[in-house]
Design a protein around this motif. Structure first.
Motif, PDB file in Angstrom:
ATOM      1  N   SER A  14    -109.374  14.447 -18.522  1.00 51.28           N
ATOM      2  CA  SER A  14    -109.057  13.034 -18.312  1.00 51.28           C
ATOM      3  C   SER A  14    -108.293  12.865 -17.010  1.00 51.28           C
ATOM      4  CB  SER A  14    -108.212  12.488 -19.471  1.00 51.28           C
ATOM      5  OG  SER A  14    -108.860  12.683 -20.710  1.00 51.28           O
ATOM      6  N   ASP A  15    -108.309  11.640 -16.501  1.00 50.17           N
ATOM      7  CA  ASP A  15    -107.626  11.362 -15.237  1.00 50.17           C
ATOM      8  C   ASP A  15    -106.153  11.040 -15.418  1.00 50.17           C
ATOM      9  OD1 ASP A  15    -109.959  11.719 -13.747  1.00 50.17           O
ATOM     10  OD2 ASP A  15    -110.566   9.619 -14.018  1.00 50.17           O
ATOM     11  N   ASP A  16    -105.761  10.570 -16.606  1.00 52.87           N
ATOM     12  CA  ASP A  16    -104.360  10.194 -16.813  1.00 52.87           C
ATOM     13  C   ASP A  16    -103.971  10.430 -18.266  1.00 52.87           C
ATOM     14  OD1 ASP A  16    -105.189   7.835 -18.336  1.00 52.87           O
ATOM     15  OD2 ASP A  16    -105.694   6.958 -16.399  1.00 52.87           O
ATOM     16  N   VAL A  17    -102.667  10.360 -18.510  1.00 53.57           N
ATOM     17  CA  VAL A  17    -102.145  10.664 -19.837  1.00 53.57           C
ATOM     18  C   VAL A  17    -102.688   9.701 -20.879  1.00 53.57           C
ATOM     19  CG1 VAL A  17    -100.046  10.772 -21.242  1.00 53.57           C
ATOM     20  CG2 VAL A  17    -100.054  11.747 -18.944  1.00 53.57           C
ATOM     21  N   ALA A  18    -102.690   8.424 -20.563  1.00 52.80           N
ATOM     22  CA  ALA A  18    -103.145   7.424 -21.529  1.00 52.80           C
ATOM     23  C   ALA A  18    -104.572   7.713 -21.988  1.00 52.80           C
ATOM     24  CB  ALA A  18    -103.046   6.027 -20.922  1.00 52.80           C
ATOM     25  N   SER A  19    -105.439   8.114 -21.076  1.00 52.63           N
ATOM     26  CA  SER A  19    -106.824   8.430 -21.438  1.00 52.63           C
ATOM     27  C   SER A  19    -106.897   9.713 -22.244  1.00 52.63           C
ATOM     28  CB  SER A  19    -107.675   8.568 -20.170  1.00 52.63           C
ATOM     29  OG  SER A  19    -107.682   7.381 -19.421  1.00 52.63           O
ATOM     30  N   GLY A  20    -106.047  10.674 -21.906  1.00 50.67           N
ATOM     31  CA  GLY A  20    -106.092  11.971 -22.571  1.00 50.67           C
ATOM     32  C   GLY A  20    -105.694  11.938 -24.029  1.00 50.67           C
ATOM     33  N   ILE A  21    -104.901  10.950 -24.418  1.00 50.18           N
ATOM     34  CA  ILE A  21    -104.433  10.880 -25.804  1.00 50.18           C
ATOM     35  C   ILE A  21    -104.849   9.570 -26.482  1.00 50.18           C
ATOM     36  CG2 ILE A  21    -102.477  12.420 -25.385  1.00 50.18           C
ATOM     37  CD1 ILE A  21    -100.698   9.900 -25.224  1.00 50.18           C
ATOM     38  N   ALA A  22    -105.801   8.857 -25.883  1.00 51.61           N
ATOM     39  CA  ALA A  22    -106.141   7.508 -26.346  1.00 51.61           C
ATOM     40  C   ALA A  22    -106.544   7.448 -27.811  1.00 51.61           C
ATOM     41  CB  ALA A  22    -107.258   6.929 -25.471  1.00 51.61           C
ATOM     42  N   ASP A  23    -107.218   8.489 -28.309  1.00 53.90           N
ATOM     43  CA  ASP A  23    -107.712   8.463 -29.695  1.00 53.90           C
ATOM     44  C   ASP A  23    -106.758   9.139 -30.681  1.00 53.90           C
ATOM     45  OD1 ASP A  23    -108.062  11.002 -28.704  1.00 53.90           O
ATOM     46  OD2 ASP A  23    -109.958  11.359 -29.740  1.00 53.90           O
ATOM     47  N   ARG A  24    -105.579   9.525 -30.237  1.00 55.93           N
ATOM     48  CA  ARG A  24    -104.619  10.194 -31.117  1.00 55.93           C
ATOM     49  C   ARG A  24    -103.707   9.164 -31.778  1.00 55.93           C
ATOM     50  NH1 ARG A  24    -106.911  14.626 -32.331  1.00 55.93           N
ATOM     51  NH2 ARG A  24    -108.600  13.100 -31.973  1.00 55.93           N
ATOM     52  N   THR A  25    -103.290   9.444 -33.007  1.00 50.37           N
ATOM     53  CA  THR A  25    -102.399   8.525 -33.718  1.00 50.37           C
ATOM     54  C   THR A  25    -100.938   8.966 -33.671  1.00 50.37           C
ATOM     55  OG1 THR A  25    -102.778   9.684 -35.824  1.00 50.37           O
ATOM     56  CG2 THR A  25    -104.235   7.830 -35.296  1.00 50.37           C
ATOM     57  N   TYR A  26    -100.676  10.253 -33.384  1.00 50.80           N
ATOM     58  CA  TYR A  26     -99.296  10.733 -33.279  1.00 50.80           C
ATOM     59  C   TYR A  26     -99.268  11.845 -32.239  1.00 50.80           C
ATOM     60  CZ  TYR A  26     -94.476  11.322 -34.789  1.00 50.80           C
ATOM     61  OH  TYR A  26     -93.094  11.346 -34.827  1.00 50.80           O
ATOM     62  N   VAL A  27     -98.313  11.730 -31.302  1.00 50.05           N
ATOM     63  CA  VAL A  27     -98.274  12.646 -30.158  1.00 50.05           C
ATOM     64  C   VAL A  27     -96.867  13.218 -29.994  1.00 50.05           C
ATOM     65  CG1 VAL A  27     -98.604  12.869 -27.661  1.00 50.05           C
ATOM     66  CG2 VAL A  27    -100.106  11.354 -28.992  1.00 50.05           C
ATOM     67  N   TYR A  28     -96.797  14.531 -29.817  1.00 46.85           N
ATOM     68  CA  TYR A  28     -95.547  15.223 -29.511  1.00 46.85           C
ATOM     69  C   TYR A  28     -95.560  15.617 -28.026  1.00 46.85           C
ATOM     70  CZ  TYR A  28     -95.747  16.023 -34.582  1.00 46.85           C
ATOM     71  OH  TYR A  28     -95.868  15.869 -35.940  1.00 46.85           O
ATOM     72  N   ALA A  29     -94.420  15.560 -27.379  1.00 46.57           N
ATOM     73  CA  ALA A  29     -94.274  16.015 -26.005  1.00 46.57           C
ATOM     74  C   ALA A  29     -93.289  17.168 -25.969  1.00 46.57           C
ATOM     75  CB  ALA A  29     -93.784  14.878 -25.108  1.00 46.57           C
ATOM     76  N   THR A  30     -93.673  18.274 -25.365  1.00 48.92           N
ATOM     77  CA  THR A  30     -92.779  19.423 -25.282  1.00 48.92           C
ATOM     78  C   THR A  30     -91.930  19.316 -24.018  1.00 48.92           C
ATOM     79  OG1 THR A  30     -94.484  20.714 -24.138  1.00 48.92           O
ATOM     80  CG2 THR A  30     -94.384  20.915 -26.526  1.00 48.92           C
TER      81      THR A  30
END
Length: 246
Positions: free
Chosen positions: A67-83
């Motif tokens: 993906s080109d950006d973060v928003a696109s890379g996780i667009a279909d996820r419902t819960y996201v963790y950032a390390t």
């Protein structure tokens, strides 16, 4: 094709070196994870430098979603963790890797779609990246040297994922002869040694003989002996006595 096992997607944010992407793929596959996503890789994609470090996990690179950006890379996820290893001023739940992956397993079990984001090698994610996440994963590292290599961080979180979804005993005994000695084996061994030591005059003086025998018997009971061990110890004693009679 990706495996059917329910699992989180691991999202590499702006990774800088192909070698680190390949090493991250290897770390993921070590723990049965094969949903890699790559956001804005610095050197483009595909990257031949990633293949050598993948070491058998090349399929993950071939199937990686870019993906080109973060928003696109996780667009279909419902819960996201950032390390992240650094304290952030953003208000979010902060998990240890162990707790995060236990939480992720529960969420995935309920049908949620989970992702874990990993930042660039040099400086990690920016607050603008972390703002997309629902929660933070922080590793309790040395505060004077908190930076983890990308593949190291992926490996650590992958390990905790595996622990969360697959029960493993804390310790097992392995080997070719691991059958535990039963009480008959132990009793026969104890009797063999006691009889031979009695003949050799070991239990002296007489008024201490009983307590010495109890202590010796207790010694055998404390030892985690296999049947093979007891057979060897019988053989040791027989050989010592045989040598004495020559």
């Amino acid at each position: 094709m990706p495996t059917d096992a329910p699992q989180p997607s691991f999202v590499l944010i702006r990774p800088q070196m192909g070698e680190n992407i390949g090493a991250a793929a290897r770390a993921m596959w070590n723990f049965g994870l094969d949903r890699m996503r790559i956001v804005a890789p610095r050197d483009g994609w595909p990257n031949p430098a990633a293949d050598a470090l993948a070491s058998g996990a090349g399929r993950l690179l071939d199937e990686a979603e870019v993906s080109d950006d973060v928003a696109s890379g996780i667009a279909d996820r419902t819960y996201v963790y950032a390390t992240t290893a650094r304290p952030r001023e953003l208000t979010k739940p902060v998990f240890s890797p162990e707790a995060a992956m236990a939480d992720a397993a529960a969420r995935i079990g309920r049908g949620e779609k989970v992702a874990v984001m990993f930042g660039p090698e040099r400086s990690g994610m920016e607050n603008a990246d972390i703002a997309h996440a629902n929660a933070i994963i922080t590793v309790p590292v040395n505060p004077e040297f908190p930076s983890l290599n990308l593949a190291q961080c992926v490996l650590l979180v992958g390990y905790e994922w595996r622990r969360a979804v697959e029960a493993a005993p804390d310790m097992v005994m392995q080997g070719q002869t691991i059958d535990a000695a039963d009480q008959r084996d132990i009793e026969a061994l104890a009797r063999h040694y006691e009889d031979r030591l009695e003949e050799a005059g070991f239990f002296y003086p007489d008024h201490k003989a009983d307590s010495m025998k109890v202590n010796l018997r207790n010694l055998w009971s404390r030892m985690a002996l296999t049947r093979a061990d007891t057979q060897m110890l019988h053989g040791v004693l027989r050989q010592l006595l045989r040598g004495k009679t020559k």
